[in-house]
Design an enzyme around this catalytic site. Structure first.
Site, PDB file in Angstrom:
ATOM      1  N   ASP A 169       4.636   0.540   7.538  1.00 40.86           N
ATOM      2  CA  ASP A 169       3.788   0.421   6.346  1.00 40.86           C
ATOM      3  C   ASP A 169       2.507  -0.356   6.671  1.00 40.86           C
ATOM      4  OD1 ASP A 169       5.743   1.684   4.838  1.00 40.86           O
ATOM      5  OD2 ASP A 169       6.553  -0.179   4.020  1.00 40.86           O
ATOM      6  N   ASP A 221      -1.747  -1.494  -1.275  1.00 49.26           N
ATOM      7  CA  ASP A 221      -2.236  -0.399  -0.441  1.00 49.26           C
ATOM      8  C   ASP A 221      -2.801  -0.995   0.848  1.00 49.26           C
ATOM      9  OD1 ASP A 221      -3.482   1.735   0.757  1.00 49.26           O
ATOM     10  OD2 ASP A 221      -4.430   2.463  -1.083  1.00 49.26           O
TER      11      ASP A 221
END
Length: 327
Positions: free
Chosen positions: A295, A310
Site C-alpha cells: 500500500d 491515499d
C-alpha cells in the site's frame, strides 16, 4: 512448528513473485522519466525526485499507455503538480552495495538530463538502504533522503528465510533464474542480474547492522525510542511507514506477503514485512499509516483499506514539503 513457519514464509513470498513476475512488455533501459503538462507548481521541487524500488521491484513493466508502474499513479501526479520525477531501474534482487552503485549511475544520469547538481532520493523497502549508499559515497549529489517502509534496521523476515536452507534454496532457484530475469526483461533491461541470497543478507537484521556500522549516519538514532537527526551537512532526512497487514482482501498479492512479519515478529507492529522500528529515519512524518508494505507505493493497482489515506496524496504533500524546505 518452526519448520512450518519457514515453509509458510517461502510459499507466501513465492506467491508475491509469481504475481509480479509474469507481467510482460518492455520499456527502454535506464531511468524512467515522466513527462506531462504541469497543471500547478505545488510539487515543484528545486531538485528532481528519483524514486528507488525495493525487492522484486521495477520501474515499469509494459508501456506508459498499458503497463504497471511500481510507484502506481504517484509519479504522474507529481509531474502534473510541477515536479521533475524519475524512477530508477536497478536490480530487483541484489546486495545494497551493488544496487547502490547502479543507482549512483542513474543519479548521475538524472543530473545530466536535468542540469541539476543534486537529487532528492526516495526509497521504498530495500530502496531505503540503497539510497543511503549513494549518500555515503557521493553526499554532494544528495539534497534529501526519504525512506518509505524502509529496511534501515533490517527485516527479521529475511533472517528467518536465510536460516531455512531448504526454503532459501527453493526461492533462489525460482527468483534468480526465473522471476528476476522475467522482471528485468519486462522492464526492458535484461542485463540486470538477480541474487536473492545477497538481497536477503542485505536486508536482514544482521546484514543491516553491518551496513550501518560501515556507513554510519546521524539520521539513525542509537535505538528506536530516540529520534535521528533531521538533517546533516545540508542533507535532509525523512521517513514514514504503515503498520497494517491485510487491508483489502481483494488484493491477493498484497495479502500473500502481509503476514510474513507478524509470523517473524509475533506482533502486528509492522507493515507485513518490515517492523515499525526499522523504518525510523531522520524526521519521521508518520509511522502508523493504515497501510501494509505494498500500500505504501499504492500497489497493487491502488487497492487499499477503504478509509486509509491515499498514498498519492501523501507523496504530493511530501514533494511540497521538500519544495518549502528549498530542496
Amino acid at each position: 512448528m518452526y519448520k512450518t513457519k519457514k515453509i509458510a514464509h517461502s510459499i507466501s513470498l513465492l506467491g508475491l513473485v509469481a504475481c509480479i513476475g509474469f507481467t510482460t512488455s518492455s520499456v527502454t533501459a535506464g531511468v524512467l522519466s515522466v513527462n506531462t503538462t504541469a497543471q500547478s507548481t505545488y510539487a515543484k521541487t528545486k531538485y528532481p525526485l528519483l524514486f528507488t524500488h525495493g525487492m522484486f521491484g521495477f520501474s515499469r513493466v509494459g508501456v506508459a499507455e498499458f503497463g504497471l508502474d511500481y510507484w502506481y499513479q504517484i509519479l504522474p501526479d507529481l509531474a502534473r503538480n510541477g515536479a521533475t520525477t524519475f524512477a530508477a531501474q536497478i536490480s530487483p534482487l541484489e546486495s545494497t552495495e551493488v544496487r547502490g552503485e547502479q543507482l549512483l549511475q542513474q543519479v548521475e544520469e538524472v543530473m545530466a538530463i536535468t542540469g541539476k547538481p543534486k537529487v532528492n532520493l526516495i526509497g521504498h523497502s530495500h530502496g531505503g538502504p540503497t539510497i543511503r549508499y549513494v549518500e555515503a559515497v557521493k553526499p554532494q549529489y544528495v539534497a534529501s533522503l526519504t525512506g518509505v517502509g524502509a529496511t534501515f534496521r533490517g527485516s527479521k523476515v529475511a533472517d528467518d528465510l536465510l536460516s531455512s536452507q531448504t526454503g532459501s534454496q527453493l526461492l533462489s532457484i525460482a527468483t534468480d533464474y526465473i522471476i528476476g530475469p522475467l522482471i528485468t526483461f519486462a522492464e526492458g533491461n535484461p542485463s540486470l542480474k538477480s541474487d536473492l541470497k545477497a538481497s536477503l543478507t542485505s536486508i536482514s537484521e544482521k546484514g543491516s547492522q553491518v551496513f550501518n556500522q560501515k556507513y554510519p549516519t546521524t539520521a539513525l538514532a542509537s535505538d528506536c525510542s530516540k529520534s535521528g537527526a533531521s538533517s546533516n551537512n545540508g542533507i535532509y532526512y525523512y521517513s514514514w511507514t504503515g503498520t497494517s497487514q491485510v487491508t483489502n482482501v481483494i488484493d491477493v498479492a498484497d495479502s500473500a506477503i502481509s503476514l510474513l512479519a507478524p509470523i517473524s515478529y509475533i506482533s502486528t507492529d509492522n507493515d507485513g514485512l518490515v517492523a515499525r522500528c526499522s523504518t525510523h529515519f531522520g524526521k519521521v512524518i508518520r509511522d502508523n499509516y493504515d497501510w501494509n508494505h505494498l500500500d505504501e507505493v499504492n500497489q497493487v493497482l491502488g487497492l487499499r483499506g477503504l478509509f486509509s489515506p491515499d498514498p498519492v496524496d501523501v507523496y504530493r504533500q511530501h514533494a511540497n514539503r521538500l519544495k518549502l524546505q528549498g530542496l
